[in-house]
Every structure is written in C-alpha cells, then in structure tokens.
Design a protein around this motif. Structure first.
Motif, PDB file in Angstrom:
ATOM      1  N   SER B  31      -2.968   4.923   1.375  1.00 12.25           N
ATOM      2  CA  SER B  31      -1.845   4.493   0.538  1.00 12.25           C
ATOM      3  C   SER B  31      -0.530   5.072   1.024  1.00 12.25           C
ATOM      4  CB  SER B  31      -2.040   4.978  -0.904  1.00 12.25           C
ATOM      5  OG  SER B  31      -2.687   4.023  -1.678  1.00 12.25           O
ATOM      6  N   TYR B  33       3.573   5.098  -0.297  1.00 14.49           N
ATOM      7  CA  TYR B  33       4.560   4.769  -1.325  1.00 14.49           C
ATOM      8  C   TYR B  33       5.952   5.010  -0.740  1.00 14.49           C
ATOM      9  CZ  TYR B  33       0.724   5.461  -4.724  1.00 14.49           C
ATOM     10  OH  TYR B  33      -0.464   5.398  -5.438  1.00 14.49           O
ATOM     11  N   TYR B  35      10.006   5.644  -1.869  1.00 10.65           N
ATOM     12  CA  TYR B  35      10.906   5.998  -2.964  1.00 10.65           C
ATOM     13  C   TYR B  35      12.324   6.113  -2.418  1.00 10.65           C
ATOM     14  CZ  TYR B  35       6.761   7.399  -5.649  1.00 10.65           C
ATOM     15  OH  TYR B  35       5.557   7.420  -6.312  1.00 10.65           O
ATOM     16  N   PHE B  45      10.844   4.595  -7.549  1.00  9.19           N
ATOM     17  CA  PHE B  45       9.761   3.990  -6.796  1.00  9.19           C
ATOM     18  C   PHE B  45      10.181   2.608  -6.306  1.00  9.19           C
ATOM     19  CE2 PHE B  45       5.687   2.553  -5.573  1.00  9.19           C
ATOM     20  CZ  PHE B  45       5.411   1.339  -6.186  1.00  9.19           C
ATOM     21  N   GLN B  48       4.523   0.089  -2.919  1.00  7.24           N
ATOM     22  CA  GLN B  48       3.329   0.767  -2.444  1.00  7.24           C
ATOM     23  C   GLN B  48       2.475  -0.185  -1.620  1.00  7.24           C
ATOM     24  OE1 GLN B  48       0.212   1.354  -5.217  1.00  7.24           O
ATOM     25  NE2 GLN B  48      -1.076   2.477  -3.790  1.00  7.24           N
ATOM     26  N   ARG B  55       0.468  -3.235  -2.954  1.00  2.54           N
ATOM     27  CA  ARG B  55      -0.316  -2.901  -4.142  1.00  2.54           C
ATOM     28  C   ARG B  55       0.542  -2.900  -5.408  1.00  2.54           C
ATOM     29  NH1 ARG B  55      -5.394  -0.430  -4.691  1.00  2.54           N
ATOM     30  NH2 ARG B  55      -6.281  -1.694  -3.055  1.00  2.54           N
ATOM     31  N   ALA B  56       1.777  -2.429  -5.289  1.00  3.99           N
ATOM     32  CA  ALA B  56       2.653  -2.366  -6.456  1.00  3.99           C
ATOM     33  C   ALA B  56       4.100  -2.418  -5.998  1.00  3.99           C
ATOM     34  CB  ALA B  56       2.402  -1.097  -7.263  1.00  3.99           C
ATOM     35  N   LYS B  57       4.918  -2.989  -6.877  1.00  6.58           N
ATOM     36  CA  LYS B  57       6.332  -3.120  -6.572  1.00  6.58           C
ATOM     37  C   LYS B  57       7.137  -2.513  -7.701  1.00  6.58           C
ATOM     38  CE  LYS B  57       8.170  -6.878  -3.803  1.00  6.58           C
ATOM     39  NZ  LYS B  57       8.205  -8.300  -3.567  1.00  6.58           N
ATOM     40  N   PHE B  90      12.286   8.309   0.846  1.00  7.46           N
ATOM     41  CA  PHE B  90      11.070   9.088   1.058  1.00  7.46           C
ATOM     42  C   PHE B  90       9.870   8.165   1.114  1.00  7.46           C
ATOM     43  CE2 PHE B  90      12.557  13.329   0.708  1.00  7.46           C
ATOM     44  CZ  PHE B  90      13.548  13.368  -0.257  1.00  7.46           C
ATOM     45  N   PRO B  99      -6.339   9.766  -5.463  1.00  4.48           N
ATOM     46  CA  PRO B  99      -5.149   8.913  -5.316  1.00  4.48           C
ATOM     47  C   PRO B  99      -3.961   9.348  -6.143  1.00  4.48           C
ATOM     48  CG  PRO B  99      -6.821   7.813  -6.627  1.00  4.48           C
ATOM     49  CD  PRO B  99      -7.451   9.048  -6.083  1.00  4.48           C
ATOM     50  N   TYR B 100      -4.189  10.229  -7.107  1.00  6.22           N
ATOM     51  CA  TYR B 100      -3.070  10.642  -7.939  1.00  6.22           C
ATOM     52  C   TYR B 100      -2.289  11.805  -7.330  1.00  6.22           C
ATOM     53  CZ  TYR B 100      -7.281  13.148  -9.328  1.00  6.22           C
ATOM     54  OH  TYR B 100      -8.467  13.827  -9.312  1.00  6.22           O
ATOM     55  N   GLN B 102       0.168  12.733  -4.561  1.00  9.93           N
ATOM     56  CA  GLN B 102       1.037  12.142  -3.555  1.00  9.93           C
ATOM     57  C   GLN B 102       1.774  13.233  -2.808  1.00  9.93           C
ATOM     58  OE1 GLN B 102       3.564   8.875  -4.847  1.00  9.93           O
ATOM     59  NE2 GLN B 102       1.978   8.188  -6.267  1.00  9.93           N
TER      60      GLN B 102
END
Lengths: 115, 113
Positions: B31, B33, B35, B45, B48, B55-57, B90, B99-100, B102
């Motif tokens: 993963s 991410y 930022y 954010f 990702q 996966r996520a926006k 970043f 996964p939590y 980072q």
C-alpha cells in the motif's frame, strides 16, 4: 464528517510531563494515532491505540482514550529538549473492507521544551 | 529512517507546469498513500494505491493523478500547477499484515512560482 482538533502550542520545562490533547468527531474511527514531526523531517509514527482500548503505555509515552468524550491525549513523561517538535493526532477511517486506512490529521501541536 | 524514500527532496517550478513526484515504499509493503501538507489546509489525504490498484481517494484535485507500478513504486503527477499547490507532499506505506501502521517518507517540498 471527520474532524480532528488540537491546541496549536504547548510549552513545558525540561523534566516535566507534557500532555497534548486532541478531540475527534468520528465515533466510528478504528485507530487513533500520534505522529511526531521534527523541523524539515517527515512524520514519525510514535504510537497508536485501537478504539476499544482506554490506555496504552510505551516507555515514556502514555496514550489515553475517552471514547465517550471523543478525547485522546498523549502524555510524555520526563520531557527532554529532543522532544521539541510538532505532534499530530490522527484518526483512521473505519475499515470498509477495501483495505484503506487513510488518516485524518489534526493541525498539530507545537511542543516547545524549555531547558 | 522509515524505509520509505521520496524523490526529489525539493522541486521549484512555474505556474502551469507539470511535475512528477516519486515514492518507493518499504520493502514488501503493497500500500502507498499520498498526503499533502500545506499551511492553510494542514495534512490531507490525497489517494491510496494497493498492489497497483487505486483503493481510496481523498481531496485530490482533477489536475492531480497517481499510479503504482509493478515494482510497487508510486508516482504522483501534478499538472497545470498553481501557486496554491505549493506544499509538502508525503507518501506513506503500510506494513503488510498490519495495514493500520503507516510509515511516512521524508516528503517532497514543491514550490510553485
């Protein structure tokens, strides 16, 4: 919506304890975090707490979570000049099963340690 | 050192231009991410990727795009740059199986003049 709030500044004397506070609004947050950012550097993961815990201790760091009040705090015992930095509180979005834990950050608390 | 690398460290460019920021995650992390940290918006954010797929926006502008390559490095493309895009960017990667957690890279400071 998600919102994380912190006071902007904290000043403490070397050797004292520092307590940095944070409030959040998303009651379904899964994890709550504290990150440290020193000048010109990236964010360093200090510690995190799962939302079903009340307290977590890691050496000089103690995290307290009050879910009812949506209040998170970070206590640094025996604060040193090297602890001077910006401390960010963050919450992760509820796990949706899609494997995403994007973080929502507060504005950061600048900790100044007076020798 | 988190093990996440970002290049370049600093970038200065003019309005209207396009830039590419690069991120290499920790070895084995799938993963990535992205930022943005700016004075007025704080840390936000953007997007990702997980193993090559979006996966996520988050609050990512349409002028911005990202991708993750088969070797897992990621690139953030910023186009039609405006003064307000000046910020620290970043990337973070998360530990496989945890996964939590980072871990953040040192960031790329973008200055748009």
């Amino acid at each position: 919506g998600e919102d994380v709030e912190q006071s902007l500044f904290l000043s403490v004397r070397e050797g004292d304890s520092s307590v940095i506070n944070c409030t959040y609004t998303d009651s379904s947050s899964t994890y709550l975090y504290w990150y440290k950012q020193e000048p010109g550097a990236g964010l360093q993961l200090l510690t995190y707490i799962f939302s079903n815990m009340d307290m977590k201790q890691d050496q000089r760091l103690t995290v307290l979570l009050n879910k009812k009040d949506k209040h998170l705090s970070l206590r640094i015992a025996d604060t040193q000049t090297g602890d001077s930095a910006i401390y960010f509180c963050a919450e992760s979005a509820p796990y949706s099963g899609a494997g995403s834990y994007q973080l929502t950050f507060g504005k950061g608390t600048k900790l100044s340690v007076i020798p | 050192d988190s093990g996440v690398t970002q290049t370049p460290k600093h970038l200065i460019t003019a309005t209207g231009q396009r830039v590419t920021l690069r991120c290499s995650p920790r070895s084995g992390d799938l993963s990535v991410y992205w930022y943005q940290q700016s004075l007025d918006q704080g840390l936000q954010f953007l997007i990702q990727y997980y193993n090559g797929e979006e996966r996520a926006k988050g609050n990512i502008l349409e002028r911005f795009s990202a991708q993750q390559f088969p070797d897992l490095h990621s690139e953030l493309n910023l186009s039609s740059l405006e003064l307000g895009d000046s910020a620290l960017y970043f990337c973070a990667s998360s530990v496989e199986g945890v996964p939590y957690e980072q871990y953040f890279g040192p960031g790329t400071r973008l200055t748009v003049t």
